[in-house]
Design a protein around this motif. Structure first.
Motif, PDB file in Angstrom:
ATOM      1  N   UNK A   1      41.323  44.866  36.582  1.00 14.46           N
ATOM      2  CA  UNK A   1      41.098  43.572  35.939  1.00 14.46           C
ATOM      3  C   UNK A   1      40.751  42.509  36.970  1.00 14.46           C
ATOM      4  N   UNK A   2      41.537  42.441  38.025  1.00 17.64           N
ATOM      5  CA  UNK A   2      41.293  41.446  39.075  1.00 17.64           C
ATOM      6  C   UNK A   2      39.955  41.707  39.758  1.00 17.64           C
ATOM      7  N   UNK A   3      39.682  42.975  40.074  1.00 17.43           N
ATOM      8  CA  UNK A   3      38.436  43.309  40.773  1.00 17.43           C
ATOM      9  C   UNK A   3      37.217  43.002  39.912  1.00 17.43           C
ATOM     10  N   UNK A   4      37.256  43.409  38.655  1.00 19.23           N
ATOM     11  CA  UNK A   4      36.122  43.177  37.766  1.00 19.23           C
ATOM     12  C   UNK A   4      35.907  41.685  37.526  1.00 19.23           C
ATOM     13  N   UNK A   5      36.991  40.966  37.311  1.00 22.20           N
ATOM     14  CA  UNK A   5      36.892  39.526  37.065  1.00 22.20           C
ATOM     15  C   UNK A   5      36.294  38.811  38.276  1.00 22.20           C
ATOM     16  N   UNK A   6      36.739  39.201  39.461  1.00 20.43           N
ATOM     17  CA  UNK A   6      36.226  38.580  40.682  1.00 20.43           C
ATOM     18  C   UNK A   6      34.731  38.850  40.852  1.00 20.43           C
ATOM     19  N   UNK A   7      34.303  40.079  40.602  1.00 19.50           N
ATOM     20  CA  UNK A   7      32.888  40.417  40.737  1.00 19.50           C
ATOM     21  C   UNK A   7      32.032  39.620  39.750  1.00 19.50           C
ATOM     22  N   UNK A   8      32.524  39.465  38.530  1.00 19.17           N
ATOM     23  CA  UNK A   8      31.765  38.703  37.534  1.00 19.17           C
ATOM     24  C   UNK A   8      31.695  37.219  37.898  1.00 19.17           C
ATOM     25  N   UNK A   9      32.778  36.689  38.449  1.00 18.49           N
ATOM     26  CA  UNK A   9      32.752  35.292  38.892  1.00 18.49           C
ATOM     27  C   UNK A   9      31.728  35.098  40.012  1.00 18.49           C
TER      28      UNK A   9
END
Length: 213
Positions: A32-40
């Protein structure tokens, strides 16, 4: 660590086994953290490939946490709800980023998010009214609702088809058609759920006079 086969896996929740942190929820948190960071980063930089990377991490992580929970018998109702919430955070991050970069995708994305984050979320939380571990076992409650929402083909259509076709074709109108179709399907499932009815929790009997509460 115990490995459990599908033939011996329990489908009903065990209150004694309920806890927040398991191997599966750790995977959920990381993806969740990794995916959210990449999208940001993708939205900030204005580059689609970052968003696609975030979507890929979300999908792979979502498959991994579910597989871990089933294989190592650490499926919990807490974990199922956490997974649903994190799915929607990652989904929203990707699609809002996509709409930010490609404004012609705003309408299909808006309808898809309505379907996934509202109607589908309500359907997915309905399992809590029965003593099953997650929506993956909703066939014990209603086979039809399960088949159209949480069987493997249904999950693939709901989570993957829309994104893949938007990215591959770039046709907003095709995304709109698919989003409307998914919304219609989920609305029908919602009607089926209402017809089925959800059990109400039983109230504890009131203590008799003179008996301690």
């Amino acid at each position: 660590m115990l490995v459990v086969s599908s033939a011996t896996r329990a489908t009903h929740a065990d209150p004694a086994a309920e806890r927040l942190w398991t191997g599966a929820t750790v995977i959920t948190a990381v993806r969740t953290v990794a995916s959210f960071a990449l999208c940001l980063v993708g939205a900030w930089q204005g580059e689609l490939w970052w968003l696609v990377a975030g979507l890929g991490v979300y999908w792979v992580g979502d498959m991994a946490d579910g597989a871990w929970a089933r294989v190592f018998d650490c499926e919990t109702r807490i974990g199922a709800v956490v997974d649903m919430l994190c799915d929607r955070l990652n989904c929203a991050a990707f699609y809002l980023g996509l709409a930010w970069l490609q404004h012609d995708m705003i309408l299909p994305v808006a309808i898809y998010l309505l379907e996934f984050m509202v109607v589908d979320f309500y359907l997915s939380l309905a399992f809590l009214a029965w003593p099953i571990r997650s929506p993956n076992y909703f066939y014990e409650v209603d086979e039809r609702i399960y088949r159209w929402n949480w069987s493997k083909p249904a999950k693939a259509v709901n989570s993957s088809l829309f994104a893949v076709l938007l990215l591959v074709t770039g046709w907003w109108w095709l995304g709109l058609v698919i989003a409307l179709g998914l919304l219609a399907l989920k609305s029908v499932s919602f009607k089926w759920l209402l017809d089925l009815g959800m059990p109400m929790p039983e109230r504890a009997p009131a203590p008799s006079p003179g008996q301690p509460a």
